[in-house]
Design an enzyme around this catalytic site. Sequence first.
Site, PDB file in Angstrom:
ATOM      1  N   GLU A 275      38.761  32.256  20.527  1.00  0.00           N
ATOM      2  CA  GLU A 275      40.229  32.156  20.545  1.00  0.00           C
ATOM      3  C   GLU A 275      40.901  33.382  21.159  1.00  0.00           C
ATOM      4  OE1 GLU A 275      41.604  31.221  16.628  1.00  0.00           O
ATOM      5  OE2 GLU A 275      40.506  29.333  16.517  1.00  0.00           O
TER       6      GLU A 275
ATOM      7  N   GLU B 103      35.022  24.689  16.414  1.00  0.00           N
ATOM      8  CA  GLU B 103      35.647  24.978  15.125  1.00  0.00           C
ATOM      9  C   GLU B 103      36.654  23.882  14.831  1.00  0.00           C
ATOM     10  OE1 GLU B 103      36.792  29.064  14.554  1.00  0.00           O
ATOM     11  OE2 GLU B 103      38.529  28.475  13.360  1.00  0.00           O
TER      12      GLU B 103
END
Length: 926
Positions: free
Chosen positions: A416, A491
């Site tokens: 991220e 995720e």
Amino acid sequence: MLLLVACATASAAARERLSLDRGWLFHQGDLVEAPIVGHEESYSNAKAGSAGGAAGSEYDDSDWRRLDLPHDWAVEGPFDPKANVAQGYRPRGIGWYRRYLKVDPSDRGKHFELQFDAIATHATIWVNGNVVNRNWSGYNASYIDITPFLRYGDALNTIAIRVDAEAMEGWWYEGAGMYRHSWLVKRSPLHVVTDGVHATPRQLKDKQWSIPVEVTLNNSGKQAGEATVEVTVYDPSGKQVAQRTAQARIGVLATSSVQLPIAINNPALWSLEKTNLYRVTTRVIQGGKVYDEVSLNTGFRTIRFDASQGFFLNGVHVKLQGVCIHQDHAGVGVAVPDSVWEYRLRRLKELGVNAIRFSHNAPAAEVLDMVDRMGFVVMDENRNFNPSPDYMKQLEWMVRRDRHHPGIVLWSVFNEEPVQATEVGYEMVRRMSAAVKALDDTRPVTAAMNGGFLTELNVSHAVDVVGSNYQVPDYDRFHKARPDKPFTSSEDTSAFMTRGEWKTVKEKNLIASYDDDAAQWGNTHRDAWEAIATRPYVAGGFVWTGFDYRGEPTPNEWPSVSSVFGIMDLNGFPKNAYYIHQVQWIKDQPLIYLAPHWNWKQGDNVRVMVMANVERFKLLLNGRELADQKVDPYRMNYVNVAFEPGKLEAIGYKGGKEVARAVVETTGAPVKLELVPDRAQLAGDGRDAMPITVRALDAQGRAVPLANDEVTFAISGGGRSIGHGNGDPNSHEDEKGATRHLFNGLAQLIVQTNYDSKDAVTINASAPGLQAAALTIPVKPVAAEPFVTLADAPLTFVRSWRIAPDGDARPDPNQKLASFDMNTWGWGSPPMRAAAGSKYHLYRASFTPRKNLADGSGHIRFAAIKGKAEIWLNGQLIGKKDSFAAGPLDVALPAGAGKRELNVLLEAEAGQGVGIEGNVTIEPAR
């Protein structure tokens, strides 16, 4: 002090890997020295080996705490509402560690390496006052050649480590201190470097395989060396199946590699079900003797990520049923014993997990060994996204260390990152991916993107497999736009549950366990898995998270101190999410579960959740049928039931036959405690640890799901408590204390054996108004792994001396030397000898005695002085030696604190030399 003794038989020249976990000295808080202002101090400070304060060799650490590793000091501290929410409101700060080594002179010439598996977070390491390493990540290991800094014989070596845990790398609890293992490795000068064997198998065709072994050698000796490098492969049964040798010549202080490709036909494949591991042993042979040996496990398997069909292992389609996990556990923080890691992985295996993403960092090496043995595939993830040299070293270290593990199927370069949708992100990943491929091109590279993979140029163009965090609405859009690009959820979920809670109470930061609540960016467990399972092109998913973890208590803040994302709580106790996933992921056995518990008030309308992998179920209350429904494999089933005390049952059917049954009952009040061990026995190696479940039972022996009694623990025999927890994300109890409340019926105590223990461990648990519980766990005597043994307390060595010019006229032993004069007097350390010629010789040094010797009980001991001697301390004559012959001298140290100036005036016999011929130490009276 510590004597360098291997507690295992080893040949004189063979490698010894000695545990360095025992006997560290620890000080919490920084130790700042006064500013350096003087001429002499400034000059000395800039010289090798002259580190001051706690980094220095002679620092007085006599009042420091003694402890063993692994150690996390953050988990020992109190919670502070002013501390960082992401770190679980645990203050971290700065700490110091020190340790002493005594090296036998017979080891002179060997190569010595310190290995620290991880230190949280930034660390500066000194050996004998020399900075030998600065580490910029709390997740990677440090390998430090300390050979040139070592002293031999009675002269001790000092290791000092300053740990800065104020530095943060993540937005979760990271702990503080030396939380993984440490080692001292002794090797032949010509040796295999650490992580220097590359042995990743490749399939050539059909059943023909090769292990293109590459061995990297180093020669720290004083002359070029020639050796035979021998690589032997053993199959899972231990039978030798291949061997190859090659000649190598390594120059002085040089590093070189040799290639030894080995053919293996029809190997037993490694899989999730059959974890066949082959042993690759590399030996360095000189003159017919083995001078170095290193072994590693590897496995033969094929992996493939297909853009339309997902993941294949050995040609068989496997849906990745994965979880993300951090590395902290109840009671111990990030200093998790190996056996507790095994417990955590076993809990995941029982859940039906087949894939693990170690987020967002490389795990401990021992954990990857367990993964290979137990049968998981792994996304191995880099922590710091940065292709600059310091950070690229971290990525390369991870790949070099881990590439032999068959369980690893993906290298992840980041998680991220804000630049993921840009050209900058693309260029950074392109370089990091190239670095990975240069070390291992057998696995694809991925990155966990939480958006941005539909822009014109982004990170997805630089990776082999696109990893998506939470972007469920874009799954199909991306696949349509890039149908040839393999894709996985890296995720997903981010759903909230508090174990054992069935009503959301926002003002108490409690969240019900029906799987109705998820983060704004996430999905419930049911929604997230359905989105993955119904799309063949999605290789699988990694639920955020397998376990709760400290810090990041989203969506809450204080007083919540840990997350509620986990399928299990911090102890590994299952939440309702555990059963949701278990019935979705385990297909080879019929399962059915009921939630919630059945302790309510008469007339309560209870929402009952049935989770099953069968075809149909019936729900019965006290024998009356309430429902008969087809099982929903994705959404689960719900039935509203008016509570009445008794027994609620769910009966699962397949083909019209009962195949599974679940029951919840109304219990009575708690009347006694129960202790439930995780295993039948412990190993007496000082490292084995066991989680013990603590719960309260009613008069009929049933666990009471709402019990919250405060339990007091007493441990005796061959072990001790190393911590406890209860899974309450709002608990501020001391995790190292003697008491713990049950939370919704459960708590966990972790006991660990003492070193060299033969005695059983006895645990007693008591609570007001309840019958106490006792448990005795047998301890199996086992040989400890080779280690550096503890000895007496360290001595103060007087090492750095000034040497006056020799002369025939008696000098003033207390003469002053200008503070800026660095050249009139020489410099030296014992032994210091002067040849025959001049009559008088003057030596000067300073020292600060340890606190326990500053009261007049200390002695200045000269191992050997040749010549007559006068000993002056702070201008006062305190001792004499009247003989010219070489011999020891023992002088009482007058009481007094602070720095002392020591002058030694020697008189030579005509035609003879003089000198301080041995160590000078400050010791207790003998």
